[in-house]
Design a protein around this motif. Structure first.
Motif, short mmCIF file in Angstrom:
data_model
loop_
_atom_site.label_atom_id
_atom_site.label_comp_id
_atom_site.label_asym_id
_atom_site.label_seq_id
_atom_site.Cartn_x
_atom_site.Cartn_y
_atom_site.Cartn_z
N PHE A 103 -4.66 -0.94 2.89
CA PHE A 103 -4.17 -0.49 4.20
C PHE A 103 -5.37 -0.25 5.11
O PHE A 103 -6.35 0.34 4.68
CB PHE A 103 -3.36 0.81 4.02
CG PHE A 103 -2.83 1.35 5.30
CD1 PHE A 103 -1.63 0.87 5.82
CD2 PHE A 103 -3.52 2.34 6.01
CE1 PHE A 103 -1.12 1.37 7.01
CE2 PHE A 103 -3.01 2.83 7.20
CZ PHE A 103 -1.83 2.35 7.69
N PRO A 104 -5.33 -0.62 6.37
CA PRO A 104 -4.25 -1.27 7.11
C PRO A 104 -4.31 -2.80 7.00
O PRO A 104 -5.38 -3.35 6.83
CB PRO A 104 -4.52 -0.84 8.54
CG PRO A 104 -6.01 -0.71 8.60
CD PRO A 104 -6.45 -0.25 7.25
N TYR A 138 5.35 4.01 2.20
CA TYR A 138 5.14 2.74 1.47
C TYR A 138 5.06 1.64 2.51
O TYR A 138 5.98 1.46 3.31
CB TYR A 138 6.29 2.50 0.49
CG TYR A 138 6.29 3.51 -0.62
CD1 TYR A 138 5.65 3.23 -1.83
CD2 TYR A 138 6.88 4.77 -0.46
CE1 TYR A 138 5.61 4.18 -2.84
CE2 TYR A 138 6.83 5.71 -1.45
CZ TYR A 138 6.20 5.43 -2.65
OH TYR A 138 6.13 6.36 -3.65
N TYR A 139 3.93 0.93 2.51
CA TYR A 139 3.69 -0.06 3.57
C TYR A 139 3.96 -1.48 3.06
O TYR A 139 3.60 -1.83 1.94
CB TYR A 139 2.25 0.02 4.05
CG TYR A 139 1.93 1.32 4.73
CD1 TYR A 139 2.28 1.54 6.06
CD2 TYR A 139 1.28 2.35 4.04
CE1 TYR A 139 1.99 2.75 6.69
CE2 TYR A 139 0.99 3.56 4.66
CZ TYR A 139 1.34 3.76 5.98
OH TYR A 139 1.06 4.94 6.60
N PHE A 140 4.60 -2.28 3.94
CA PHE A 140 4.97 -3.65 3.57
C PHE A 140 4.48 -4.63 4.62
O PHE A 140 4.37 -4.29 5.80
CB PHE A 140 6.50 -3.79 3.49
CG PHE A 140 7.12 -2.92 2.44
CD1 PHE A 140 7.43 -3.44 1.18
CD2 PHE A 140 7.40 -1.58 2.71
CE1 PHE A 140 8.01 -2.63 0.22
CE2 PHE A 140 7.98 -0.78 1.75
CZ PHE A 140 8.29 -1.28 0.49
N THR A 141 4.22 -5.85 4.15
CA THR A 141 3.99 -6.94 5.10
C THR A 141 5.06 -7.99 4.83
O THR A 141 5.64 -8.03 3.75
CB THR A 141 2.60 -7.58 4.95
OG1 THR A 141 2.44 -7.97 3.59
CG2 THR A 141 1.51 -6.61 5.33
N THR A 142 5.34 -8.81 5.83
CA THR A 142 6.38 -9.84 5.66
C THR A 142 5.83 -11.20 6.03
O THR A 142 4.78 -11.31 6.67
CB THR A 142 7.59 -9.57 6.57
OG1 THR A 142 7.10 -9.50 7.91
CG2 THR A 142 8.31 -8.29 6.22
N GLN A 143 6.57 -12.23 5.61
CA GLN A 143 6.21 -13.58 6.03
C GLN A 143 6.50 -13.72 7.53
O GLN A 143 7.44 -13.08 8.02
CB GLN A 143 7.08 -14.62 5.27
CG GLN A 143 6.86 -14.62 3.78
CD GLN A 143 5.44 -15.02 3.41
OE1 GLN A 143 4.86 -15.90 4.04
NE2 GLN A 143 4.87 -14.35 2.42
N ALA A 188 0.87 -1.18 0.00
CA ALA A 188 0.00 0.00 0.00
C ALA A 188 0.90 1.22 0.00
O ALA A 188 2.04 1.16 0.45
CB ALA A 188 -0.89 0.01 1.23
N ARG A 189 0.40 2.33 -0.50
CA ARG A 189 1.18 3.57 -0.41
C ARG A 189 0.27 4.73 -0.02
O ARG A 189 -0.96 4.65 -0.17
CB ARG A 189 1.92 3.85 -1.72
CG ARG A 189 1.03 3.99 -2.92
CD ARG A 189 1.86 4.32 -4.14
NE ARG A 189 1.02 4.35 -5.32
CZ ARG A 189 1.34 4.96 -6.45
NH1 ARG A 189 2.49 5.60 -6.56
NH2 ARG A 189 0.52 4.93 -7.48
N GLU A 190 0.92 5.77 0.49
CA GLU A 190 0.14 6.87 1.03
C GLU A 190 0.89 8.18 0.81
O GLU A 190 2.11 8.22 0.90
CB GLU A 190 -0.06 6.63 2.54
CG GLU A 190 -0.73 7.78 3.26
CD GLU A 190 -0.90 7.53 4.77
OE1 GLU A 190 -0.96 6.35 5.21
OE2 GLU A 190 -0.95 8.53 5.50
#
Lengths: 227, 838
Positions: B111-112, B205-210, B82-84
């Motif tokens: 997001f979120p 810039y939003y990230f998710t991880t394993q 996601a970006r903002e």
């Protein structure tokens, strides 16, 4: 007869403000085992101080005290406490019961200090003997002056002392109650064979003892044996 | 075993006397445990909810549009989920007169990813992006009477409102009160026309991880690279740690307040035990006559006190654990997370052990007395000072000092602060004790022999044997000192923030006024009948090098000691020819104008000089939107940042930046809310790019915040007062029998009830008035010092402590004293004596 208390050349003074006040001066006397002994004299003559020194409650400035065969000056405060617990009994003018303990607990304390298992049973027996069988659970504040002094007498005999020191034992009691307490003291003295040392200014009481020591101004002015 | 039995027997019969002693422990422990436990829970909850607070596992953020290199790093991470784009801007509401500064958040993507985008209606959170609608802060909608379906205009864009926004990860409640969040679909941001030079814009810039990804390692590898590109990587854990630290400081402060309550409780312990043990000395002498050793008699009472400490610790801990449940209610939305309370074993152990330890430590001084009681005291009263006893007491006092120091170090983790805190306590107690002693001395030396009998007798009572004058003045004084210091400090803080008092200060600041707009904006302000106070030009720039070392070199050098913000920050710089009223020149010479731009003489603020490690004569090059400007530090200014006006770290002289790309900040002072609202509407309508800071509104927010904090502090101070009351009750009760004997004697010789009542009332009045007044005056002194040294401001004390606290506490002392003595007055003398002797 064996000497249970041997006092030699005792001196004791206290500091009062900047002044040194001599309370006892060159005191020497003996008390035999099982004897009854009175210390008499006017107020301020040093009677109570002498009693305290003889019982090992304080140390003399000079002189020696041998109590039950032990020289007190060689003992520490705690060693003297142990000696008192095993050999000495006390009766005070103002009873000195522990206010937070019941009558039974008060009487049991000296035995408990010795680690005795049957302290409570012995205490009950003694209280019954002094006529307070029904007052085991009463606190000192719930007892009359005479009753309190009887508890104190029971406590004094609970550890079967070799010698009992009584400081004006009837001083706070009326004549009738006082007589009863004295009777009790002498009865127990006869039964248990305990030496009795009484500080008093009651001459009638003193006359009941076998030996009288008269003090004035911290000095012995007379020793008198009675038969 | 016998010792335990004796301790129990004696304690059982003395229980009533020890209840107040235990209450002192209970209150002190409850205060410490509640704060400690709440603090731990807050820390845990922040850590647990760290993802929900960020809304992602990590994010990359920057305050200018990302370069190709940054974008390629983002791509190498698998692309952002996601970006903002975020910035503050004025929002207008067509069909409604209201305008407000809002935090615009243009979001693309789901997001979120953690936590919740909470809206009313709920489905608005899912549909706003597809439907091209906005989500507007729920409080703002309520304030302006807006409903879903109404419109919001931001810049050039007008969107329908999909729903009310109740919460969104990444918005904090304090900032939300100043600029409420408004969420738009990302695609509309460009159309607003507000992305232009001068606007503070953030790109996230939003990230998710394993699961199992090592975020710390990712941070270590990527952050230096991103730093060089003027971007930043924040993991959810680092963000929550930062937040935790911020609340940690507040927690530490509250811990100290709780600790003071505990210490006050300790005064109660020491005073109660002192009287208690004094009453036991005869019994100790008798026990020694009966053959108990010194150690045995000492242990009986030590065990008793440790037992009471244990019991007090347990009850206090339980009370504290329940009490902490109240804190979220008191703090409300100041807390960053919803708190789920749990009971922690280490806090429970702390509370219980602290109860035992403090009870024993503070009881030791009187307890030592039992060791030196001669059995002869059973026969006669013996007075005399034992030298050994004096030494032992001194050792215990040293132990107490050490304990307080170590405990405060444990709370504050800083030796200097701990030492200052302990010394502060010692000084406070010493001054209060000094005042009490001085008062007694003065009274003694100048005894008012001409006064009536009740007034003289009540004064005499303050000197009776075993009097509690000192303890009472200390207890009342410390409690009052705490409460009034809190009020005075609040005064200082509010005075600092208040703008209405500063008549020539602006109360409205217009940001982002573009070059060329300023004349028209100023005209609008003047037309509305308001003055233009400042028109400040602002040029943005970054540090390029300091004394020949480039920013990158300094970043890579971990020993450079230069604060990172200096290297990363985009500075807003102004130019002018004179100092403002919030600045003082601390070194160098002020240069007002220059003609050539070879080596420009600039002025920096003292905090910048400190963080950038520069002094007068050092050289700094700035990158002014692509153009490098070489400067020399020619002066350093001390800036009062708390003044509500635009202040600057770096100031250029006139004659250099006039032609650089710039925007302006214009300030004005508008009287009244209606005039302010009207001017804001007009400005937003004509200049949608201009952001307006309504300082009056910000002050309200700050006041609200201070009030909430004050509530919590008052709550903790309440403990001190309550403990003070317990100490007071204890002191009154312990000297009750003495008083009764005196009163009975007086009645026996013919005193009337009202005379006795008058004597008692006056005695308590003297004590209450002296303690309270000393506390207030001492707090006046400490607040004055705080105002001078910490806040650097003039301090006008509020009259509240004098008008309310002084009479209230004095009356309370009289009330407690008299209600406890009422039996003396009501009953016949003999009955009283018989009853009280039991």
């Amino acid at each position: 007869m064996t000497k249970i208390l041997n006092v030699r050349n005792l001196e004791k003074s206290y500091t009062s403000g900047s002044k040194q006040l001599t309370v006892l001066h060159d005191i020497s006397f003996n008390v035999e085992e099982k004897e009854t002994f009175a210390i008499v004299g006017p107020s301020g003559s040093g009677k109570t101080t002498l009693l305290g020194l003889c019982a090992g409650l304080d140390r003399p400035d000079t002189g020696s005290i041998e109590l039950c065969g032990t020289e007190l000056s060689s003992l520490s405060e705690d060693e003297r406490a142990v000696l008192r617990n095993q050999k000495v009994g006390f009766v005070f003018q103002d009873f000195q019961l522990l206010p937070t303990l019941t009558a039974l607990e008060n009487v049991a304390v000296p035995l408990e200090l010795q680690g005795a298992k049957n302290a409570s049973d012995v205490a009950k027996g003694l209280l019954e003997k002094v006529g307070l069988g029904g007052r085991f659970e009463h606190y000192p504040s719930q007892l009359s002056g005479g009753e309190q002094q009887r508890v104190a007498v029971a406590r004094a005999f609970s550890n079967r002392p070799s010698i009992l020191f009584a400081d004006e034992p009837t001083g706070n009691l009326d004549a009738e109650t006082g007589e009863k307490v004295i009777e009790l003291l002498f009865d127990l003295n006869r039964e248990a064979g305990t030496t009795l040392v009484i500080v008093t200014h009651d001459l009638d009481l003193a006359k009941m003892t076998q030996q009288i020591l008269r003090l004035k101004g911290g000095k012995i002015i007379e020793t008198h044996e009675q038969h | 075993m016998w010792l335990l039995k004796m301790a129990w027997r004696d304690g059982k019969a003395s229980g009533r006397k020890l209840i107040l002693f235990m209450a002192s422990i209970v209150l002190g422990i409850a205060a410490v445990v509640s704060i400690q436990s709440f603090g731990e829970n807050l820390k845990d909850n922040i850590a647990l909810q760290s993802k929900a607070m960020m809304g992602a596992d990590y994010k990359i953020d920057l305050d200018k549009a990302p370069t190709e290199e940054v974008l390629s790093i983002i791509d190498s991470l698998g692309g952002a989920r996601a970006r903002e784009i975020g910035f503050t801007s004025m929002a207008a509401f067509p069909g409604n007169d209201g305008t407000r500064l809002v935090q615009v958040r243009g979001i693309e993507g789901e997001f979120p990813f953690y936590g919740e985008l909470e809206t009313v209606p709920r489905e608005a959170a899912q549909t706003y992006q597809q439907e091209g609608k906005a989500l507007v802060d729920a409080t703002l909608m309520r304030q302006l009477g807006l409903n879903p379906g109404d419109s919001i205009k931001i810049g050039e864009v007008t969107l329908p409102i999909a729903g009310a926004l109740r919460s969104i990860p990444g918005s904090n409640s304090f900032f939300s009160s100043v600029a409420p969040p408004t969420v738009l679909p990302y695609s509309f941001i460009e159309e607003t026309g507000l992305i232009q030079t001068g606007s503070r814009i953030s790109y996230d810039y939003y990230f998710t991880t394993q699961p199992g990804t090592d975020l710390e390692q990712l941070d270590e590898v990527l952050d230096p690279r991103l730093d060089n590109l003027e971007a930043d990587l924040d993991t959810h854990t680092s963000t929550s740690e930062r937040l935790g630290r911020r609340y940690d400081n507040f927690g530490k402060f509250l811990n100290l307040v709780a600790f003071v309550a505990l210490l006050l409780g300790c005064v109660g312990i020491a005073s109660a035990i002192n009287i208690y043990i004094k009453g036991k000395l005869k019994a100790v002498a008798v026990l020694k006559c009966l053959g108990a050793t010194r150690k045995q008699t000492f242990m009986i009472y030590l065990l008793q006190i440790a037992g009471m400490g244990l019991l007090g610790g347990i009850i206090g801990t339980i009370a504290g654990l329940f009490l902490q449940q109240l804190f979220p209610l008191l703090l409300g939305d100041l807390l960053p997370v919803d708190i789920e309370m749990t009971f922690k074993i280490q806090i429970i152990l702390l509370g219980i052990l602290l109860g035992v330890f403090m009870a024993v430590l503070f009881a030791l001084v009187p307890l030592i007395g039992t060791l030196y009681v001669s059995p002869l005291q059973a026969l006669r009263v013996q007075t005399g000072i034992n030298k050994k006893k004096g030494k032992a007491e001194l050792a215990v006092l040293g132990g107490i000092f050490l304990f307080i120091l170590l405990f405060s170090y444990w709370l504050l983790q800083d030796w200097r602060y701990s030492l200052a805190f302990v010394l502060g306590i010692v000084v406070t107690f010493a001054i209060l004790a000094g005042i009490a002693r001085l008062f007694m001395k003065v009274i003694r030396e100048n005894f008012p022999t001409g006064w009536g009998f009740p007034a003289r007798q009540s004064l005499q009572n303050l000197f009776r044997p075993q009097n509690q004058t000192l303890t009472l003045v200390l207890a009342i004084g410390v409690g009052t000192f705490l409460i009034s210091t809190l009020y005075f400090t609040k005064d200082v803080l509010l005075a600092e923030a208040s703008i209405d008092a500063q008549t020539d200060s602006p109360n409205m600041i217009l940001l982002d006024v573009q070059a060329g707009q300023e004349k028209e904006v100023e005209q609008v302000i003047k037309n509305s009948g308001n003055p233009v106070l400042d028109d400040i030009p602002i040029v943005t720039m970054r540090v390029q090098n300091i004394n020949g070392r480039t920013v990158n070199q300094m970043r890579e050098d971990s020993t450079s000691g230069i604060n990172r913000w200096v290297l990363n920050h985009e500075f807003r710089v102004t130019y002018r020819d004179s100092l403002t009223n919030s600045e003082v020149l601390s070194s160098g010479d002020w240069i007002s104008q220059v003609d050539n731009t070879n080596l420009i003489p600039i002025s920096v603020s003292d905090n910048f000089a400190e963080d950038a490690l520069v002094s007068v004569g050092d050289r700094i090059s700035f990158n002014v939107q692509g153009v490098v400007m070489n400067t020399e530090v020619r002066s350093i200014r001390t800036v009062d940042w708390s003044q509500m006006q635009p202040n600057f770290s770096i100031v250029f002289p006139k004659g250099v930046l006039e032609n650089a790309p710039q925007f302006r900040v214009i300030t004005t002072k508008v009287p009244g809310e209606a005039a302010s609202a009207a001017l804001q509407q007009e400005l937003v309508r004509l200049f949608p790019n201009v952001s307006i800071l309504d300082l009056r509104q910000i002050i309200t927010v700050i006041e609200d915040l201070l009030n909430k904090i004050a509530w919590l502090i008052n709550f903790m101070a309440f403990f001190s007062i309550l403990t003070g009351i317990i100490v007071l009750l204890g002191a009154v009760r312990t000297s009750k029998f003495q008083r009764i004997k005196e009163s009975v004697l007086l009645r026996t010789i013919g005193a009337r009830s009202n005379q006795i009542l008058k004597i008692l009332a006056l005695e308590y009045f003297y004590l209450g008035a002296l303690g309270t007044l000393s506390g207030i005056l001492l707090s006046l002194l400490s607040s004055q010092l705080l105002a001078w040294l910490l806040f650097d401001t003039a301090f006008v004390p509020s009259i509240f402590p004098f008008l309310v606290i002084f009479p209230a506490i004095t009356i309370l002392v009289m009330f407690i004293g008299l209600t406890n003595s009422i039996s003396v007055i009501k009953s016949p003398p003999l009955e009283v004596l018989r009853k009280e002797s039991y």
